[in-house]
Motif scaffolding. Structure first.
Motif, PDB file in Angstrom:
ATOM      1  N   GLY A 118      72.722  21.391 -35.281  1.00 14.18           N
ATOM      2  CA  GLY A 118      73.796  20.457 -34.966  1.00 14.18           C
ATOM      3  C   GLY A 118      74.126  20.348 -33.495  1.00 14.18           C
ATOM      4  N   SER A 119      73.911  21.387 -32.739  1.00 15.76           N
ATOM      5  CA  SER A 119      74.283  21.368 -31.325  1.00 15.76           C
ATOM      6  C   SER A 119      73.071  21.751 -30.475  1.00 15.76           C
ATOM      7  CB  SER A 119      75.463  22.314 -31.083  1.00 15.76           C
ATOM      8  OG  SER A 119      75.947  22.184 -29.762  1.00 15.76           O
ATOM      9  N   ASP A 120      73.298  22.446 -29.373  1.00 13.92           N
ATOM     10  CA  ASP A 120      72.234  22.739 -28.417  1.00 13.92           C
ATOM     11  C   ASP A 120      71.225  23.739 -28.973  1.00 13.92           C
ATOM     12  OD1 ASP A 120      73.688  21.122 -26.781  1.00 13.92           O
ATOM     13  OD2 ASP A 120      74.557  22.751 -25.592  1.00 13.92           O
ATOM     14  N   THR A 121      69.993  23.578 -28.497  1.00 11.20           N
ATOM     15  CA  THR A 121      68.916  24.510 -28.817  1.00 11.20           C
ATOM     16  C   THR A 121      68.336  25.001 -27.499  1.00 11.20           C
ATOM     17  OG1 THR A 121      68.414  23.284 -30.839  1.00 11.20           O
ATOM     18  CG2 THR A 121      66.733  24.821 -30.027  1.00 11.20           C
ATOM     19  N   TRP A 122      68.466  26.293 -27.247  1.00 17.01           N
ATOM     20  CA  TRP A 122      68.064  26.834 -25.946  1.00 17.01           C
ATOM     21  C   TRP A 122      67.044  27.937 -26.130  1.00 17.01           C
ATOM     22  CZ3 TRP A 122      70.094  25.988 -20.834  1.00 17.01           C
ATOM     23  CH2 TRP A 122      70.969  24.893 -20.765  1.00 17.01           C
ATOM     24  N   PHE A 123      65.883  27.741 -25.483  1.00 13.65           N
ATOM     25  CA  PHE A 123      64.856  28.755 -25.388  1.00 13.65           C
ATOM     26  C   PHE A 123      64.588  29.071 -23.924  1.00 13.65           C
ATOM     27  CE2 PHE A 123      64.137  27.655 -29.750  1.00 13.65           C
ATOM     28  CZ  PHE A 123      63.525  28.749 -30.327  1.00 13.65           C
TER      29      PHE A 123
ATOM     30  N   LEU B 195      67.424  17.766 -33.656  1.00 11.80           N
ATOM     31  CA  LEU B 195      68.181  18.631 -32.755  1.00 11.80           C
ATOM     32  C   LEU B 195      69.332  17.819 -32.190  1.00 11.80           C
ATOM     33  CD1 LEU B 195      65.132  20.298 -30.978  1.00 11.80           C
ATOM     34  CD2 LEU B 195      66.246  20.935 -33.108  1.00 11.80           C
ATOM     35  N   GLY B 196      70.552  18.224 -32.538  1.00 12.27           N
ATOM     36  CA  GLY B 196      71.712  17.391 -32.258  1.00 12.27           C
ATOM     37  C   GLY B 196      72.194  17.422 -30.823  1.00 12.27           C
ATOM     38  N   GLY B 197      72.021  18.492 -30.109  1.00 11.89           N
ATOM     39  CA  GLY B 197      72.521  18.578 -28.741  1.00 11.89           C
ATOM     40  C   GLY B 197      71.396  18.554 -27.739  1.00 11.89           C
ATOM     41  N   ASP B 198      71.614  19.259 -26.635  1.00 10.49           N
ATOM     42  CA  ASP B 198      70.571  19.386 -25.623  1.00 10.49           C
ATOM     43  C   ASP B 198      69.573  20.457 -26.037  1.00 10.49           C
ATOM     44  OD1 ASP B 198      71.941  17.509 -24.155  1.00 10.49           O
ATOM     45  OD2 ASP B 198      72.952  18.977 -22.887  1.00 10.49           O
ATOM     46  N   THR B 199      68.349  20.274 -25.591  1.00  9.93           N
ATOM     47  CA  THR B 199      67.285  21.230 -25.886  1.00  9.93           C
ATOM     48  C   THR B 199      66.686  21.705 -24.566  1.00  9.93           C
ATOM     49  OG1 THR B 199      66.780  20.119 -27.968  1.00  9.93           O
ATOM     50  CG2 THR B 199      65.106  21.599 -27.082  1.00  9.93           C
ATOM     51  N   ALA B 200      66.567  23.015 -24.408  1.00  8.94           N
ATOM     52  CA  ALA B 200      66.085  23.546 -23.135  1.00  8.94           C
ATOM     53  C   ALA B 200      65.023  24.609 -23.371  1.00  8.94           C
ATOM     54  CB  ALA B 200      67.238  24.132 -22.327  1.00  8.94           C
ATOM     55  N   PHE B 201      63.860  24.397 -22.774  1.00  7.56           N
ATOM     56  CA  PHE B 201      62.813  25.401 -22.698  1.00  7.56           C
ATOM     57  C   PHE B 201      62.563  25.730 -21.231  1.00  7.56           C
ATOM     58  CE2 PHE B 201      62.175  24.091 -26.998  1.00  7.56           C
ATOM     59  CZ  PHE B 201      61.543  25.139 -27.638  1.00  7.56           C
ATOM     60  N   ARG B 202      63.583  25.644 -20.427  1.00  8.23           N
ATOM     61  CA  ARG B 202      63.457  25.890 -18.991  1.00  8.23           C
ATOM     62  C   ARG B 202      62.894  27.287 -18.741  1.00  8.23           C
ATOM     63  NH1 ARG B 202      66.598  23.872 -14.665  1.00  8.23           N
ATOM     64  NH2 ARG B 202      68.018  22.963 -16.190  1.00  8.23           N
ATOM     65  N   GLY B 203      61.780  27.346 -18.013  1.00 13.71           N
ATOM     66  CA  GLY B 203      61.181  28.625 -17.665  1.00 13.71           C
ATOM     67  C   GLY B 203      60.567  29.382 -18.821  1.00 13.71           C
ATOM     68  N   ALA B 204      60.422  28.751 -19.980  1.00 12.79           N
ATOM     69  CA  ALA B 204      59.842  29.438 -21.131  1.00 12.79           C
ATOM     70  C   ALA B 204      58.343  29.614 -20.956  1.00 12.79           C
ATOM     71  CB  ALA B 204      60.137  28.665 -22.414  1.00 12.79           C
ATOM     72  N   ALA B 205      57.811  30.677 -21.541  1.00 12.65           N
ATOM     73  CA  ALA B 205      56.373  30.945 -21.525  1.00 12.65           C
ATOM     74  C   ALA B 205      55.875  30.940 -22.959  1.00 12.65           C
ATOM     75  CB  ALA B 205      56.076  32.288 -20.859  1.00 12.65           C
ATOM     76  N   ILE B 206      55.046  29.948 -23.296  1.00 11.17           N
ATOM     77  CA  ILE B 206      54.538  29.782 -24.654  1.00 11.17           C
ATOM     78  C   ILE B 206      53.040  30.031 -24.614  1.00 11.17           C
ATOM     79  CG2 ILE B 206      54.277  28.173 -26.581  1.00 11.17           C
ATOM     80  CD1 ILE B 206      56.763  26.706 -25.500  1.00 11.17           C
TER      81      ILE B 206
ATOM     82  N   ALA C  70      63.426  14.661 -33.396  1.00  5.48           N
ATOM     83  CA  ALA C  70      64.451  13.771 -32.839  1.00  5.48           C
ATOM     84  C   ALA C  70      65.399  14.599 -31.989  1.00  5.48           C
ATOM     85  CB  ALA C  70      65.216  13.073 -33.959  1.00  5.48           C
ATOM     86  N   PHE C  71      65.498  14.247 -30.695  1.00  5.90           N
ATOM     87  CA  PHE C  71      66.360  14.949 -29.756  1.00  5.90           C
ATOM     88  C   PHE C  71      67.543  14.039 -29.426  1.00  5.90           C
ATOM     89  CE2 PHE C  71      62.080  16.557 -29.057  1.00  5.90           C
ATOM     90  CZ  PHE C  71      62.262  17.928 -29.034  1.00  5.90           C
ATOM     91  N   ALA C  72      68.736  14.449 -29.813  1.00  5.10           N
ATOM     92  CA  ALA C  72      69.900  13.612 -29.545  1.00  5.10           C
ATOM     93  C   ALA C  72      70.362  13.701 -28.102  1.00  5.10           C
ATOM     94  CB  ALA C  72      71.054  14.011 -30.485  1.00  5.10           C
ATOM     95  N   GLY C  73      70.145  14.834 -27.473  1.00  5.77           N
ATOM     96  CA  GLY C  73      70.589  15.024 -26.097  1.00  5.77           C
ATOM     97  C   GLY C  73      69.428  15.073 -25.127  1.00  5.77           C
ATOM     98  N   ASP C  74      69.658  15.741 -24.012  1.00  6.03           N
ATOM     99  CA  ASP C  74      68.628  15.887 -22.991  1.00  6.03           C
ATOM    100  C   ASP C  74      67.647  16.988 -23.390  1.00  6.03           C
ATOM    101  OD1 ASP C  74      69.994  13.971 -21.572  1.00  6.03           O
ATOM    102  OD2 ASP C  74      71.052  15.418 -20.306  1.00  6.03           O
TER     103      ASP C  74
END
Length: 653
Positions: free
Chosen positions: A201-206, A222-233, A243-247
């Protein structure tokens, strides 16, 4: 439960600490039990543990923070709060922070009416919350799980917090529902992180997460912002159909495999600055509505924008082996700054100006150079412009050696800037069967290479068409050369236009829909002067014609001797009338060798030079000489004009 067991520590501090005063060093107990009746199960006697469990009811709060729990002990605890009507464990608040699970932590199907607190818990096996329902928040911050974390179809009505958690195995949230945010900042996952069709419902942060395997968010909402900033996959990152509702932010992220964003809906901005993708990056059928900048990103494989739509002005900065823009739509202006890439623009829709520029220097992000591992050739090459409206296209420093132009709309309005390159014809002497052929360099289309390479009499050096492609015939290539010629002429690049005029005439000469008479005329034009573009060829023919004319004059054109005028007179009375007539030239006789003298050569050369300039030398000639001079006055000035025209075509600006 209120009496002190025989082995209790009489000096132990009062509640909320473990009634036995145990520590991690002596009895393996974290020692934190908040409520007196929730005694440390690991140290209760059988009778007391049975009495404690018997006192629990479905929906009761459970607080065993810091308690060591075996699988059997956990099972007894959950059995004690199982609702017989639903056959599901039903807890109120479940507090297991700092708890140590010696085996698996199986809460599958459990209903937790409050919060589920597992902060800094240690689970030596799997954590299983499959189909569990958590009415409050689920906290696993700092938890350590030696096995998998199974949360498939879990329903968390509050937040899911896994900050700093460490999972050695998989993390599975397939079809999970999280009402609040999902926080996985600095999480360490040894294998895959699976969130297919999850709803958050809200942000997803990795942010700053480390994931050893694949990341899967296919079909997730994903209802909020999604961040994989600096993530290593370490593996693939798949978001197909999400579907990304936010940034969405992937700044400075690294992906060891492929990245799939096909058919993703971005409700806000999508930031990919400094992203490094070892494999392919796919954005097929993605609608970008708010994106201003994509990149700089680096793809070791291909960047696929097939059928993507950019609804606003965008700048794309990418280094990739290939960039696919087939049927890509740009509803506003766009700038593509690329490195290393081969660009395919087949059937792309350009409603506003779109420029493609080869970036000379590596991209930087936050002042640091983005590594371009696996990419070595910085050139940018165009693979196809078929179906593109070139009136809105600007190419700067782009290599067009292998580009396919046939089918391009408004090709005559294409704008080329900087250092660009076309394919060239094979040069030097080459064999066509048993016949040696000399080719002069000129710009050529890749389609001409494909056609000539497929001919049985190919002279060699031409590039064949890719497997499965049918080469176009000359009748289809002539209009392409004509439009490129006009584009160069409009750009005041006459020498470049001359090459495409040559190519156009070559295609007309070989086209079967041209009448034979016209093709014969074109063949003559080609042979004499290279369609008025080969000065050396025209001059060669001119010199050859002049030499032949000189020879003919020396052998048959000049008379044996210069005829002397003869005068005759008539005396009538006192009046004398004189008449002077020239003698008829006498054809030369004697051996041919005697006719090839220096004197006769000088006279013949003067006749020929004057005939090239349409002048009369005043030299008496035999009948054969007169006809030879008339022929030379017709042919040799034309050859001289073709040579002058060819030189003019190469130096005109």
């Amino acid at each position: 439960m209120t009496s002190t067991p025989p082995d209790a520590n009489p000096d132990a501090p009062p509640w909320p600490y473990c009634r036995y005063g145990g520590t991690a060093n002596d009895v393996g107990c974290r020692g934190l039990v908040v409520e007196p009746h929730a005694a440390c199960l690991a140290h209760l006697g059988d009778a007391e543990r049975s009495a404690y469990l018997a006192g629990l009811r479905p929906g009761a709060d459970v607080d065993h923070r810091g308690t060591p729990l075996s699988e059997e002990l956990l099972r007894e605890l959950l059995d004690a709060v199982t609702d017989p009507r639903t056959a599901r464990a039903h807890l109120g608040h479940a507090r297991f922070g700092l708890a140590k699970f010696t085996g698996n932590a199986d809460f599958g199907g459990a209903e937790i009416g409050g919060d589920a607190d597992f902060a800094q818990a240690e689970i030596n096996g799997d954590a299983d919350f499959t189909r569990a329902v958590i009415a409050g928040n689920a906290t696993f911050a700092g938890a350590q799980m030696r096995g998998d974390a199974q949360f498939s179809r879990v329903e968390i009505r509050g937040n899911a917090q896994f900050d700093g958690a460490k999972v050695d195995g998989h993390v599975q949230f397939a079809r999970a529902t999280i009402g609040g945010y999902a926080w996985f900042v600095r999480v360490e996952i040894g294998r895959d992180a699976q969130f297919p069709r999850a709803r958050i419902g809200s942000d997803t942060w990795f942010a700053s997460a480390s994931i050893g395997g694949n990341v899967q968010f296919g079909g997730a909402v994903l209802g909020g912002d999604t961040a994989f900033r600096g993530a290593a996959i370490g593996g693939d990152a798949q978001f197909v159909g999400a579907a990304f509702a936010g940034d969405v932010t992937f700044r400075r992220a690294t992906i060891g495999g492929d990245a799939g964003f096909g058919e993703v809906a971005f409700g806000g901005d999508a930031r990919f600055g400094g992203v490094t993708i070892a494999g392919d990056a796919t954005f097929g059928r993605v609608l970008f509505t708010h994106v201003a900048t994509v990149g700089p990103l680096v793809c070791g494989g291909s960047l696929d924008l097939t059928e993507a739509v950019f609804g606003t002005a965008v700048t794309i900065e990418a280094a990739a082996a290939t960039v696919g823009c087939r049927r890509t739509g740009w509803a506003s202006t766009a700038v593509l700054r690329l490195r290393h890439a081969t660009v395919d623009l087949s059937d792309a829709v350009l409603e506003y100006p779109v420029s493609i520029t080869a970036q000379a220097k590596p991209f930087t992000q936050d002042g640091q150079e983005v590594p371009e591992t696996g990419l070595t050739d910085p050139r940018v090459r165009a693979a196809s412009l078929r179906g593109v409206d070139a009136a809105h296209l600007v190419l700067t420093d782009v290599d067009l050696t292998e580009c396919l132009f046939a089918g391009t709309v408004h090709l005559d309005q294409l704008r080329l800037d900087g250092l660009y390159a076309f394919a060239t014809t094979p040069t030097g002497l080459r064999r066509r069967g048993w016949v040696p052929v000399r080719w002069t360099p000129r710009r050529a289309l890749a389609e001409e290479h494909h056609w000539r390479a497929g001919r049985p009499t190919c002279a060699g050096g031409w590039v064949p068409a890719p497997d499965g492609d049918v080469p176009l015939q000359p009748a289809a290539l002539a209009p392409v050369y004509r439009q490129l010629r006009k584009a160069f002429e409009d750009g005041k690049h006459e020498p470049g236009a001359a090459d495409f005029y040559y190519g156009e005439m070559e295609m007309r000469r070989h086209a079967h829909d041209i009448p034979r008479s016209e093709r014969a005329l074109l063949t003559t034009y080609w042979a004499l002067s290279g369609y008025g573009l080969r000065a050396s060829r025209a001059l060669g023919w001119l010199l050859g014609g002049m030499a032949t004319t000189v020879l003919l004059m020396m052998l048959w054109g000049l008379p044996k001797d210069d005829p002397k005028p003869q005068s005759t007179g008539t005396l009538t009375g006192r009046r004398l009338t004189l008449t002077t007539t020239g003698a008829e030239p006498v054809n030369p006789d004697g051996p041919y060798r005697e006719r090839l003298s220096t004197k006769r050569f000088e006279k013949s050369l003067r006749v020929v030079i004057n005939s090239v300039a349409f002048r009369s030398s005043g030299q008496n000639l035999t009948t054969a000489g007169n006809y030879t001079e008339m022929a030379s006055r017709l042919v040799e000035p034309a050859l001289l004009g073709l040579a002058v025209l060819a030189v003019r075509g190469r130096v005109k600006r």
